[in-house]
Design an enzyme around this catalytic site. Structure first.
Site, short mmCIF file in Angstrom:
data_model
loop_
_atom_site.label_atom_id
_atom_site.label_comp_id
_atom_site.label_asym_id
_atom_site.label_seq_id
_atom_site.Cartn_x
_atom_site.Cartn_y
_atom_site.Cartn_z
CG ASP A 148 -2.02 1.00 1.14
OD1 ASP A 148 -2.32 1.45 0.01
OD2 ASP A 148 -2.60 1.35 2.18
CG HIS A 155 -4.25 10.46 2.50
ND1 HIS A 155 -5.36 10.39 3.33
CD2 HIS A 155 -3.43 9.43 2.85
CE1 HIS A 155 -5.20 9.35 4.15
NE2 HIS A 155 -4.05 8.75 3.89
CD GLU A 220 -6.34 4.96 4.48
OE1 GLU A 220 -5.61 4.18 3.83
OE2 GLU A 220 -5.90 5.77 5.33
CD GLU A 222 -5.37 2.96 -0.27
OE1 GLU A 222 -4.48 2.38 -0.93
OE2 GLU A 222 -5.30 3.17 0.96
CG ASP A 254 -5.77 0.53 3.66
OD1 ASP A 254 -5.83 -0.49 4.36
OD2 ASP A 254 -4.91 1.43 3.84
NE ARG A 258 -8.25 6.62 9.30
CZ ARG A 258 -7.49 6.45 8.23
NH1 ARG A 258 -6.23 6.07 8.35
NH2 ARG A 258 -7.99 6.66 7.04
CD GLN A 261 -3.38 4.97 10.54
OE1 GLN A 261 -4.60 4.97 10.42
NE2 GLN A 261 -2.57 5.49 9.62
CE LYS A 274 -3.65 2.48 7.25
NZ LYS A 274 -4.48 3.30 6.34
CB THR A 278 -7.44 -4.89 1.96
OG1 THR A 278 -6.52 -4.61 3.02
CG2 THR A 278 -7.28 -3.85 0.87
CD GLU A 395 -7.42 12.94 3.80
OE1 GLU A 395 -7.01 13.88 3.13
OE2 GLU A 395 -7.51 11.78 3.35
CA CA Z 1 -3.99 3.16 2.72
#
Ligand code: CA
Length: 446
Positions: A148, A155, A220, A222, A254, A258, A261, A274, A278, A395
Site C-alpha cells: 500500500d 492525504h 480509505e 484507493e 483499505d 484510526r 493506528q 490496517k 482490505t 480527513e
Molecule cells: Ca492506505
C-alpha cells in the site's frame, strides 16, 4: 506516419461508436461497454470457478469461449484451464501485457454487433454468457504480495497535520513514493462483510493503553494496480517499461482503525490497524481500456524537487496520470431499513496523485525486489485539494470534529456497525465511450 499494428488494433477496440450484440453493454450508463472488457474471476451456480470478461450485465465465460476454439490455441487453452482450476487470473496475468491486449482485441471482435464473429457468437450466447446477477465474483487474483502506497500529497499532508501538527509532511515525501507491505491473506472481494477489529488504543496519555473494539473505524478510497508480468529477483523495472508490467487497475478499500493506528504506527508504520481487511472490486480494467483517459502526471509545485532520474520518463510526465472519477457512498443500517439511498460522501479524481502508477511500480522494483503476477499495489488514499474530494472519514470529518449528517439525521464521525461503504470509479471524456470499474462494497459488522 505509420501506426504500429498493435496501436491500430487498440484504437479499433476503443472506437466510441462500437456497439455489442450484448444489448446491456450499449446502455449509456453501463460500466462495461465493449470498449472496456475487464477481466475477472467468478464462481457460478454449479460452484465452478471461471475466468471471464465483463460485458454489460453479463460475463463472457472464457472457459466456454476456449471450447469454441475461436480465440485461443495452445498454449492459451492451458492458461485458461489453469485459471479455472485455480479460481484466479494469475496464469493469464503472467502472460504479460501484449498477450492480454491480444485477448482483449479478440474478445472485442467476438462481441461487436457487426461482422461474422458477432453473428457466430450470437448463436452461442446461452453458452458463452453468464448473467452477473447469477454468480459470485472473487478476488480476481491469488495475491502473493500486497503493498500500500501513500501517493496523494493532499492525504499525506492532511493526515500528517492531524498526527504530527508541527511536522505534517515528512522531508522524504517528495523524493520517495512512500509505502508499506500489507497483508495479502485478508484481502476480500467486494460484498464481503468486514468485522470491526479489536486492538490496542491509548486515548489518554496519562493512563495505560486499552484493548477492545476500535471506536474509529474508517475506510480509505484507493486505486489498486494488479501486476501482470513480473521481474526477476535482483532485476529492476525501468520506468519506460513499468506500464508493460501492469495488468490493470481496480478499486480498493483499505479499512483502517484510526485509534489503533495512532498508537501503533511509530516507529515502523501501519500494522494491525490496517491488515484485518482490505476490499477489492472484482474487475481488472486494463490500461488499454483506460488509454483515452490518460492525463499528465501531477503538476508539482514550484520549488518541489524533480523526481530522481530513475523515476522520470518523458512519456510518463506527459501522460502517466489516469483521470478516474472516484466516489464514496455510505448507507447506514437504518437507511437500508427505511429504503433511503446511499449518500455520497466524497468525489475526487485519481489525477490528484503525486506519483504515477509507473513511478510506484518502478520504485517498488528499484531495489531488485521481485514483483510477481497477481501482486497488488494500492495507491494510497485518493484525496484531492478540495474538502469534497477527501477519500477517508479521518480527513472528511477532520478527525471527527466535523461530523457528517446522513439523510436519516444520524451523524457519522467514523463508521458504525451496519454501515455499508460503496466505492465507485469511472472515466468519461468527450469523444470517448464512458467506462467504469464496477463497485467496491463492504458492510461493517460488530
Ligand atoms: Ca492506505
Amino acid at each position: 506516419m505509420t501506426i504500429p499494428a498493435h496501436e491500430s488494433a487498440l484504437a479499433d477496440t476503443l472506437r466510441p461508436d462500437l456497439a455489442s450484440w450484448v444489448e446491456s453493454a450499449n446502455h449509456a450508463d453501463t460500466d462495461f461497454p465493449i470498449q472496456n472488457l475487464p477481466l475477472g474471476c467468478f464462481r457460478d451456480a454449479r460452484q465452478h470457478t471461471r475466468p471471464g470478461v465483463a460485458i454489460g450485465d453479463q460475463i463472457l465465460d472464457l472457459v466456454e469461449l476456449d471450447r469454441t476454439g475461436w480465440l485461443f490455441a495452445q498454449p492459451f487453452s492451458d492458461t485458461i484451464a489453469r485459471c479455472a482450476a485455480d479460481g484466479s487470473l494469475n496464469a493469464l496475468l503472467a502472460q504479460g501485457r501484449d498477450v492480454l491486449s491480444a485477448i482483449r482485441h479478440g474478445v472485442s471482435r467476438l462481441l461487436r454487433a457487426d461482422g461474422d464473429h458477432g453473428a457466430r457468437s450470437r448463436e452461442l450466447r446461452d453458452r458463452l454468457l453468464v448473467p452477473m446477477a447469477d454468480v459470485e465474483m472473487l478476488v480476481p487474483a491469488r495475491i502473493g504480495d500486497y503493498t500500500d502506497f501513500y501517493a496523494s500529497i493532499h492525504h499525506a499532508s492532511n493526515v500528517g497535520s492531524m498526527f504530527r501538527p508541527d511536522n505534517a509532511l515528512l522531508p522524504n515525501y517528495k523524493w520517495v513514493p512512500i509505502g508499506y507491505h500489507g497483508r495479502a491473506s485478508s484481502i476480500v472481494p467486494s460484498g464481503a462483510a468486514v468485522r470491526r477489529p479489536s486492538g490496542q488504543t491509548r486515548d489518554d496519555a496519562s493512563a495505560p493503553p486499552q484493548f477492545g473494539p476500535t471506536r474509529r473505524l474508517d475506510y480509505e478510497l484507493e486505486v489498486g494496480v494488479f501486476i501482470g508480468a513480473g521481474n526477476a529477483l535482483g532485476a529492476s523495472i525501468p520506468i519506460g517499461q513499468a506500464e508493460s508490467h501492469v495488468a490493470g487497475l481496480c478499486l480498493v478499500n483499505d479499512w483502517s482503525a484510526r485509534d489503533v493506528q495512532a498508537w501503533e504506527y511509530q516507529p515502523l508504520g501501519p500494522f494491525l490497524a490496517k491488515n484485518f481487511a482490505t476490499t477489492v472490486s472484482p474487475w481488472i480494467v486494463s490500461l488499454d481500456a483506460l488509454a483515452p483517459f490518460r492525463a499528465p502526471a501531477f503538476a508539482r509545485a514550484e520549488g518541489d524537487p524533480a523526481p530522481l532520474p530513475y523515476l522520470h520518463d518523458e512519456r510518463d510526465a506527459r501522460a502517466g496520470g489516469v483521470d478516474i472519477t472516484l466516489e464514496v457512498l455510505i448507507q447506514s443500517l437504518r437507511m437500508r431499513r427505511e429504503g433511503v439511498a446511499p449518500m455520497r460522501v466524497s468525489r475526487g479524481s485519481f489525477t490528484a496523485m503525486y506519483w504515477t502508477v509507473a513511478q510506484l511500480v518502478t520504485h517498488h522494483a528499484s531495489n531488485g525486489a521481485n514483483l510477481q503476477p497477481g501482486d497488488l499495489l494500492a495507491s494510497g488514499t485518493v484525496s484531492g485539494a478540495e474538502k469534497e474530494s477527501r477519500g477517508c472519514l479521518l480527513e472528511r470529518t477532520w478527525r471527527g470534529t466535523e461530523p457528517l449528517t446522513l439523510p436519516t439525521g444520524e451523524t457519522r464521525r467514523f463508521l458504525e456497525d451496519g454501515d455499508e461503504v460503496i466505492m465507485r470509479g469511472w472515466c468519461e471524456r468527450e469523444g470517448a465511450r464512458r467506462i467504469g470499474f464496477g463497485e467496491c462494497r463492504g458492510t461493517v459488522i460488530a
